[in-house]
Design a protein around this motif. Structure first.
Motif, PDB file in Angstrom:
ATOM      1  N   GLN A 279     -28.948 -19.196   9.914  1.00 26.97           N
ATOM      2  CA  GLN A 279     -28.492 -19.838  11.153  1.00 26.97           C
ATOM      3  C   GLN A 279     -26.962 -19.815  11.217  1.00 26.97           C
ATOM      4  OE1 GLN A 279     -30.375 -23.799  11.427  1.00 26.97           O
ATOM      5  NE2 GLN A 279     -31.956 -23.056  10.026  1.00 26.97           N
ATOM      6  N   ASP A 280     -26.441 -19.695  12.418  1.00 25.46           N
ATOM      7  CA  ASP A 280     -24.993 -19.724  12.633  1.00 25.46           C
ATOM      8  C   ASP A 280     -24.550 -21.186  12.673  1.00 25.46           C
ATOM      9  OD1 ASP A 280     -22.393 -19.585  13.445  1.00 25.46           O
ATOM     10  OD2 ASP A 280     -22.754 -18.293  15.190  1.00 25.46           O
ATOM     11  N   ALA A 281     -24.006 -21.661  11.556  1.00 26.93           N
ATOM     12  CA  ALA A 281     -23.619 -23.076  11.454  1.00 26.93           C
ATOM     13  C   ALA A 281     -22.511 -23.432  12.435  1.00 26.93           C
ATOM     14  CB  ALA A 281     -23.178 -23.391  10.028  1.00 26.93           C
ATOM     15  N   ALA A 282     -21.726 -22.443  12.862  1.00 21.75           N
ATOM     16  CA  ALA A 282     -20.602 -22.712  13.759  1.00 21.75           C
ATOM     17  C   ALA A 282     -21.000 -22.723  15.235  1.00 21.75           C
ATOM     18  CB  ALA A 282     -19.502 -21.671  13.532  1.00 21.75           C
ATOM     19  N   SER A 283     -22.232 -22.331  15.525  1.00 22.15           N
ATOM     20  CA  SER A 283     -22.661 -22.285  16.923  1.00 22.15           C
ATOM     21  C   SER A 283     -22.985 -23.683  17.435  1.00 22.15           C
ATOM     22  CB  SER A 283     -23.897 -21.391  17.071  1.00 22.15           C
ATOM     23  OG  SER A 283     -24.429 -21.506  18.378  1.00 22.15           O
ATOM     24  N   PRO A 284     -22.489 -24.045  18.606  1.00 26.31           N
ATOM     25  CA  PRO A 284     -22.834 -25.358  19.180  1.00 26.31           C
ATOM     26  C   PRO A 284     -24.304 -25.447  19.577  1.00 26.31           C
ATOM     27  CG  PRO A 284     -21.609 -24.044  20.766  1.00 26.31           C
ATOM     28  CD  PRO A 284     -21.575 -23.290  19.476  1.00 26.31           C
ATOM     29  N   HIS A 285     -24.991 -24.292  19.586  1.00 27.00           N
ATOM     30  CA  HIS A 285     -26.398 -24.256  19.987  1.00 27.00           C
ATOM     31  C   HIS A 285     -27.317 -23.953  18.802  1.00 27.00           C
ATOM     32  CE1 HIS A 285     -24.632 -24.209  23.962  1.00 27.00           C
ATOM     33  NE2 HIS A 285     -24.047 -23.058  23.718  1.00 27.00           N
ATOM     34  N   ARG A 286     -26.844 -24.249  17.597  1.00 26.97           N
ATOM     35  CA  ARG A 286     -27.607 -23.901  16.394  1.00 26.97           C
ATOM     36  C   ARG A 286     -29.024 -24.470  16.424  1.00 26.97           C
ATOM     37  NH1 ARG A 286     -29.456 -26.199  12.212  1.00 26.97           N
ATOM     38  NH2 ARG A 286     -28.564 -28.175  12.862  1.00 26.97           N
ATOM     39  N   ALA A 287     -29.174 -25.732  16.789  1.00 24.33           N
ATOM     40  CA  ALA A 287     -30.494 -26.376  16.765  1.00 24.33           C
ATOM     41  C   ALA A 287     -31.467 -25.678  17.714  1.00 24.33           C
ATOM     42  CB  ALA A 287     -30.360 -27.856  17.120  1.00 24.33           C
ATOM     43  N   GLU A 288     -31.010 -25.342  18.921  1.00 23.87           N
ATOM     44  CA  GLU A 288     -31.878 -24.659  19.889  1.00 23.87           C
ATOM     45  C   GLU A 288     -32.231 -23.260  19.401  1.00 23.87           C
ATOM     46  OE1 GLU A 288     -29.051 -26.149  20.505  1.00 23.87           O
ATOM     47  OE2 GLU A 288     -29.231 -27.507  22.221  1.00 23.87           O
ATOM     48  N   GLN A 289     -31.255 -22.572  18.827  1.00 27.33           N
ATOM     49  CA  GLN A 289     -31.512 -21.233  18.304  1.00 27.33           C
ATOM     50  C   GLN A 289     -32.519 -21.286  17.160  1.00 27.33           C
ATOM     51  OE1 GLN A 289     -27.623 -19.778  17.239  1.00 27.33           O
ATOM     52  NE2 GLN A 289     -26.993 -19.474  19.365  1.00 27.33           N
ATOM     53  N   ALA A 290     -32.372 -22.276  16.283  1.00 28.15           N
ATOM     54  CA  ALA A 290     -33.302 -22.431  15.153  1.00 28.15           C
ATOM     55  C   ALA A 290     -34.721 -22.680  15.661  1.00 28.15           C
ATOM     56  CB  ALA A 290     -32.849 -23.572  14.252  1.00 28.15           C
ATOM     57  N   ALA A 291     -34.845 -23.469  16.728  1.00 22.28           N
ATOM     58  CA  ALA A 291     -36.168 -23.757  17.289  1.00 22.28           C
ATOM     59  C   ALA A 291     -36.803 -22.479  17.850  1.00 22.28           C
ATOM     60  CB  ALA A 291     -36.042 -24.815  18.379  1.00 22.28           C
ATOM     61  N   THR A 292     -35.981 -21.619  18.466  1.00 23.14           N
ATOM     62  CA  THR A 292     -36.480 -20.346  19.000  1.00 23.14           C
ATOM     63  C   THR A 292     -37.043 -19.482  17.879  1.00 23.14           C
ATOM     64  OG1 THR A 292     -34.900 -20.346  20.836  1.00 23.14           O
ATOM     65  CG2 THR A 292     -35.831 -18.220  20.211  1.00 23.14           C
ATOM     66  N   VAL A 293     -36.295 -19.398  16.768  1.00 23.18           N
ATOM     67  CA  VAL A 293     -36.731 -18.579  15.628  1.00 23.18           C
ATOM     68  C   VAL A 293     -38.022 -19.137  15.022  1.00 23.18           C
ATOM     69  CG1 VAL A 293     -36.128 -17.781  13.304  1.00 23.18           C
ATOM     70  CG2 VAL A 293     -34.396 -17.786  15.117  1.00 23.18           C
ATOM     71  N   ARG A 294     -38.076 -20.455  14.865  1.00 25.17           N
ATOM     72  CA  ARG A 294     -39.275 -21.085  14.305  1.00 25.17           C
ATOM     73  C   ARG A 294     -40.498 -20.779  15.183  1.00 25.17           C
ATOM     74  NH1 ARG A 294     -39.476 -23.898   9.212  1.00 25.17           N
ATOM     75  NH2 ARG A 294     -37.342 -24.443   8.682  1.00 25.17           N
ATOM     76  N   ARG A 295     -40.307 -20.809  16.494  1.00 21.66           N
ATOM     77  CA  ARG A 295     -41.422 -20.552  17.397  1.00 21.66           C
ATOM     78  C   ARG A 295     -41.933 -19.120  17.223  1.00 21.66           C
ATOM     79  NH1 ARG A 295     -38.965 -20.892  21.799  1.00 21.66           N
ATOM     80  NH2 ARG A 295     -39.019 -18.713  22.422  1.00 21.66           N
ATOM     81  N   ILE A 296     -41.023 -18.160  17.097  1.00 18.76           N
ATOM     82  CA  ILE A 296     -41.428 -16.761  16.953  1.00 18.76           C
ATOM     83  C   ILE A 296     -42.081 -16.538  15.583  1.00 18.76           C
ATOM     84  CG2 ILE A 296     -40.613 -14.375  16.880  1.00 18.76           C
ATOM     85  CD1 ILE A 296     -38.475 -15.173  18.918  1.00 18.76           C
ATOM     86  N   ILE A 297     -41.576 -17.210  14.543  1.00 15.03           N
ATOM     87  CA  ILE A 297     -42.206 -17.119  13.220  1.00 15.03           C
ATOM     88  C   ILE A 297     -43.654 -17.593  13.301  1.00 15.03           C
ATOM     89  CG2 ILE A 297     -42.229 -18.145  10.899  1.00 15.03           C
ATOM     90  CD1 ILE A 297     -39.183 -18.059  10.926  1.00 15.03           C
ATOM     91  N   THR A 298     -43.877 -18.669  14.057  1.00 18.20           N
ATOM     92  CA  THR A 298     -45.232 -19.199  14.237  1.00 18.20           C
ATOM     93  C   THR A 298     -46.097 -18.214  15.005  1.00 18.20           C
ATOM     94  OG1 THR A 298     -44.414 -21.481  14.206  1.00 18.20           O
ATOM     95  CG2 THR A 298     -46.583 -21.119  15.169  1.00 18.20           C
ATOM     96  N   GLU A 299     -45.521 -17.586  16.050  1.00 19.09           N
ATOM     97  CA  GLU A 299     -46.260 -16.590  16.831  1.00 19.09           C
ATOM     98  C   GLU A 299     -46.682 -15.416  15.963  1.00 19.09           C
ATOM     99  OE1 GLU A 299     -43.885 -15.406  20.135  1.00 19.09           O
ATOM    100  OE2 GLU A 299     -43.901 -17.379  21.091  1.00 19.09           O
TER     101      GLU A 299
END
Length: 414
Positions: A279-299
């Motif tokens: 995850q990009d720790a410096a991104s202000p949208h890190r949490a949303e990006q992490a949720a996107t990745v988790r969703r695709i991992i589940t898919e």
């Protein structure tokens, strides 16, 4: 360089998605375009004919003339009919986020497999967007008897696309079988498999380069800098090696056609012993990006694989921000792949996770059993060997329960 205008459309009852719009800007930059202007359009309801109202469409058309733009890019997917209606008013190409991502993928694909997958996704996107003028596109007319109109050019083009799609799907299925065979061969070499996944531009390729101390994997500050998966051996702190695979980055609103086309590539994730979620720790949208990745991992069906959260780019954060981020994510590792910071702790954590399946064992071989050494190296990761004064050999190794049981059986019968 093409000049483009970006358009984000949302309901007045919903907050504007600035993160998605900023991502669209970066996608346009990655594709080699210059953003001339950005429109944020708020509507009471989405227009079925053109997504937005006629008044706003005309305003954007005037801006296209003023900015001398060559394309207008919508942040959401637009239907073939909406695209056609918009282009009747707007004097420029009208495309959507999906088409833009497909164009980038076409530019970035390097391997034959990647090119096949991109072409398949492009054709599936293009097929419903083929338009025609009905009987004006007839190739032939009935002249003998009363056969009526023949096949139109539109029907012919669609049939050719469907045939090409069918051939591509067969070729990709063959690629999938070949990848499965390579995976089986890798399985015969007893090396744990680690998949590096994450949002695009999180630093996955940079991390793989840092772990292998080489720059064989292309890395750039652009979205989708690498598409084709790359596997490298990494030397571990306790000894032995593991296979680390860098996968294609994820993104918001990733087109389903791409997820489907790249499934053969993404399947590497489902066969991994451990997943590194970078995850990009410096991104202000890190949490949303992490949720996107988790969703695709589940898919992909890989949600039960052990996942290690890796917060990369710590060098871009202040010490106070680093401390706060660590407190909010106590199980995550804070690293800087670009500065090779925290990599040893990361590898040690990977070893801990792998050890739940690849357990640590010791075997003592008598001189008469030395003939089994080759089999042991085939079935296990030998991390240490010690010769005893008696001539026996003590091995420290990591192996799955099944492999270790077969080794013990071989020792008893040898």
């Amino acid at each position: 360089m093409e000049r483009v205008i970006l358009v984000s459309v949302c309901l007045k009852t919903q907050p504007a998605n600035e993160e998605s719009l900023e991502e669209l800007r970066r996608l346009a930059h990655t594709a080699g375009a210059e953003v001339a202007n950005v429109w944020r359009v708020r509507v009471n309801a989405f227009n079925a004919a053109a997504l937005i109202g006629s008044g706003k469409t005309e305003e954007i058309a005037q801006d296209v003339r003023l900015q001398q733009a060559q394309a207008v890019i919508f942040d959401d997917e637009i239907s073939p009919a909406q695209q056609k209606n918009l282009e009747k008013v707007i004097p420029a190409k009208v495309i959507d986020r999906t088409r833009l991502i497909l164009d980038i993928f076409a530019q970035r694909a390097r391997t034959q497999e990647g090119k096949l997958q991109v072409e398949l996704a492009q054709l599936k996107y293009l097929l419903p967007r083929l338009g025609g003028q009905g009987t004006a596109l007839m190739q032939q007319k009935g002249g003998i008897g009363l056969r009526g109109p023949g096949e139109t050019k539109l029907e012919y083009d669609k049939r050719r696309l469907r045939l090409r799609i069918s051939r591509l799907e067969k070729e990709i299925e063959q690629v999938k079988k070949e990848r499965s065979l390579r995976r089986q061969r890798r399985g015969q070499i007893p090396l744990p498999q680690i998949a590096i996944v994450g949002y695009t531009n999180a630093g996955k390729s940079t991390l793989l380069n840092a772990l292998t101390r080489q720059t064989a994997v292309y890395a750039d500050d652009k979205l989708f800098a690498t598409l084709d998966p790359t596997t490298r051996r990494v030397r571990m702190p306790a000894g032995g090696e593991m296979l680390f695979t860098d996968t294609v980055g994820f993104i918001q609103k990733l087109p389903h056609s791409l997820v489907s086309s790249f499934r053969a590539t993404l399947e590497e994730t489902t066969f991994a012993d451990v997943i590194l979620h970078v995850q990009d720790a410096a991104s202000p949208h890190r949490a949303e990006q992490a949720a996107t990745v988790r969703r695709i991992i589940t898919e992909l069906g890989a949600q039960h694989t052990p996942i290690i959260d890796v917060l990369n780019k710590a060098d871009l954060l202040s010490p106070a921000r680093q401390k706060l981020l660590q407190q909010e994510n106590p199980s995550a590792l804070l690293i800087s792949a670009g500065q090779s910071r925290g990599l040893m702790q990361l590898l040690e954590k990977v070893e801990e996770a792998v050890a739940r399946r690849w357990k640590l064992h010791r075997l003592t071989l008598l001189p008469a059993q030395f003939g089994l050494l080759g089999k042991i190296y085939e079935k296990a990761i030998v991390t240490g060997r010690h010769e005893k004064p008696s001539g026996a050999l003590e091995l420290t190794l990591m192996a799955t329960d099944g492999n270790f049981a077969s080794l013990q059986k071989a020792l008893k019968t040898h």
